[in-house]
Design a protein around this motif. Structure first.
Motif, mmCIF file in Angstrom:
data_model
loop_
_atom_site.group_PDB
_atom_site.id
_atom_site.type_symbol
_atom_site.label_atom_id
_atom_site.label_comp_id
_atom_site.label_asym_id
_atom_site.label_seq_id
_atom_site.Cartn_x
_atom_site.Cartn_y
_atom_site.Cartn_z
ATOM 1 N N ALA A 14 -7.615 -18.934 50.035
ATOM 2 C CA ALA A 14 -8.654 -18.022 50.513
ATOM 3 C C ALA A 14 -8.512 -17.803 52.015
ATOM 4 N N GLY A 15 -8.621 -16.547 52.425
ATOM 5 C CA GLY A 15 -8.470 -16.194 53.828
ATOM 6 C C GLY A 15 -7.067 -15.764 54.213
ATOM 7 N N ASP A 16 -6.102 -16.029 53.356
ATOM 8 C CA ASP A 16 -4.719 -15.651 53.627
ATOM 9 C C ASP A 16 -4.489 -14.164 53.396
ATOM 10 N N SER A 17 -3.300 -13.718 53.765
ATOM 11 C CA SER A 17 -2.894 -12.325 53.568
ATOM 12 C C SER A 17 -1.669 -12.267 52.677
ATOM 13 N N LEU A 18 -1.512 -11.121 52.029
ATOM 14 C CA LEU A 18 -0.375 -10.901 51.142
ATOM 15 C C LEU A 18 -0.125 -9.401 51.096
ATOM 16 N N MET A 19 1.137 -9.023 50.979
ATOM 17 C CA MET A 19 1.450 -7.618 50.841
ATOM 18 C C MET A 19 2.227 -7.371 49.552
ATOM 19 N N LEU A 20 1.732 -6.445 48.767
ATOM 20 C CA LEU A 20 2.416 -6.012 47.556
ATOM 21 C C LEU A 20 3.222 -4.754 47.856
ATOM 22 N N SER A 21 4.359 -4.642 47.192
ATOM 23 C CA SER A 21 5.205 -3.464 47.329
ATOM 24 C C SER A 21 5.465 -2.871 45.954
ATOM 25 N N CYS A 22 5.745 -1.579 45.956
ATOM 26 C CA CYS A 22 6.047 -0.883 44.698
ATOM 27 C C CYS A 22 7.115 0.159 44.982
ATOM 28 N N THR A 23 8.107 0.221 44.131
ATOM 29 C CA THR A 23 9.137 1.227 44.246
ATOM 30 C C THR A 23 9.341 1.901 42.901
ATOM 31 N N ASN A 24 9.838 3.113 42.934
ATOM 32 C CA ASN A 24 10.175 3.842 41.712
ATOM 33 C C ASN A 24 11.647 3.631 41.422
ATOM 34 N N ASP A 25 11.992 2.347 41.290
ATOM 35 C CA ASP A 25 13.348 1.964 40.896
ATOM 36 C C ASP A 25 14.395 2.739 41.681
ATOM 37 N N GLY A 26 14.145 2.927 42.999
ATOM 38 C CA GLY A 26 15.117 3.587 43.850
ATOM 39 C C GLY A 26 14.991 5.090 43.913
ATOM 40 N N HIS A 27 14.127 5.672 43.103
ATOM 41 C CA HIS A 27 13.960 7.120 43.104
ATOM 42 C C HIS A 27 12.744 7.513 43.931
ATOM 43 N N THR A 28 12.556 8.804 44.132
ATOM 44 C CA THR A 28 11.525 9.280 45.028
ATOM 45 C C THR A 28 10.119 9.013 44.503
ATOM 46 N N LEU A 29 9.209 8.753 45.453
ATOM 47 C CA LEU A 29 7.788 8.665 45.149
ATOM 48 C C LEU A 29 7.038 9.852 45.742
ATOM 49 N N SER A 30 7.709 10.654 46.539
ATOM 50 C CA SER A 30 7.036 11.793 47.144
ATOM 51 C C SER A 30 6.654 12.787 46.049
ATOM 52 N N GLY A 31 5.523 13.427 46.225
ATOM 53 C CA GLY A 31 5.035 14.352 45.221
ATOM 54 C C GLY A 31 4.156 13.701 44.186
ATOM 55 N N PHE A 32 4.040 12.375 44.214
ATOM 56 C CA PHE A 32 3.183 11.641 43.282
ATOM 57 C C PHE A 32 1.944 11.126 43.998
ATOM 58 N N ASP A 33 0.807 11.238 43.349
ATOM 59 C CA ASP A 33 -0.337 10.442 43.750
ATOM 60 C C ASP A 33 -0.031 8.999 43.345
ATOM 61 N N MET A 34 -0.393 8.054 44.219
ATOM 62 C CA MET A 34 -0.064 6.657 43.968
ATOM 63 C C MET A 34 -1.324 5.811 44.048
ATOM 64 N N GLY A 35 -1.325 4.706 43.333
ATOM 65 C CA GLY A 35 -2.507 3.858 43.367
ATOM 66 C C GLY A 35 -2.219 2.427 42.998
ATOM 67 N N TRP A 36 -3.201 1.595 43.183
ATOM 68 C CA TRP A 36 -3.187 0.186 42.774
ATOM 69 C C TRP A 36 -4.431 -0.091 41.956
ATOM 70 N N PHE A 37 -4.238 -0.767 40.851
ATOM 71 C CA PHE A 37 -5.315 -1.292 40.021
ATOM 72 C C PHE A 37 -5.095 -2.792 39.867
ATOM 73 N N ARG A 38 -6.112 -3.487 39.396
ATOM 74 C CA ARG A 38 -5.958 -4.903 39.102
ATOM 75 C C ARG A 38 -6.722 -5.260 37.841
ATOM 76 N N GLU A 39 -6.262 -6.317 37.219
ATOM 77 C CA GLU A 39 -6.880 -6.770 35.974
ATOM 78 C C GLU A 39 -6.981 -8.286 35.992
ATOM 79 N N ALA A 40 -8.201 -8.779 35.994
ATOM 80 C CA ALA A 40 -8.446 -10.214 35.952
ATOM 81 C C ALA A 40 -8.636 -10.645 34.497
ATOM 82 N N PRO A 41 -8.390 -11.913 34.191
ATOM 83 C CA PRO A 41 -8.538 -12.391 32.812
ATOM 84 C C PRO A 41 -9.926 -12.092 32.252
ATOM 85 N N GLY A 42 -9.973 -11.477 31.089
ATOM 86 C CA GLY A 42 -11.238 -11.194 30.441
ATOM 87 C C GLY A 42 -11.979 -9.996 30.990
#
Length: 124
Positions: A14-42
């Motif tokens: 708790a209190g720490d920082s972390l950075m997540l990254s996402c790539t389109n397997d080397g292909h372009t992401l421009s032109g896409f709306d992008m987002g992050w979701f999360r899912e906790a158990p239950g």
């Protein structure tokens, strides 16, 4: 072809920082709306943040405002989620998502493409 791949998850305190990254397997992401979701158990998958192409707008869930920052680097075909001041309640699998155009960013059903997810665990 869109294949999203997340990286950067892990176990932090708790209190720490972390950075997540996402790539389109080397292909372009421009032109896409992008987002992050999360899912906790239950729990249902919930919206975290989005970066839309129109107006370069950013949206955040109230629970992460002021702590998380979404950013994209189209030149590197990367999407990021910088997470600061992490809390045990942030523990979840985090998913990167993309769609050519999204109207209601908070709804998971509006997004077409999904990554496999990255586990983030925050200990107290």
């Amino acid at each position: 072809q869109v294949r999203l791949v997340e990286s950067g998850g892990g176990l932090v305190q708790a209190g720490d920082s972390l950075m997540l990254s996402c790539t389109n397997d080397g292909h372009t992401l421009s032109g896409f709306d992008m987002g992050w979701f999360r899912e906790a158990p239950g729990k249902e998958r919930e919206f975290v943040a989005s970066a839309r192409t129109i107006g370069d707008t950013r949206d955040y869930a109230d629970s992460v405002k002021g702590r998380f920052t979404i950013s994209r680097d189209n030149a590197k075909n990367m999407l990021y989620l910088q997470m600061n001041d992490l809390r045990p309640g942030d523990t979840a699998v985090y998913y990167c998502t993309a769609d050519p155009w999204v109207q209601r960013v908070h709804l998971a059903s509006e997004w077409k493409y999904w990554g496999q997810g990255a586990q983030v665990t925050v200990s107290s």
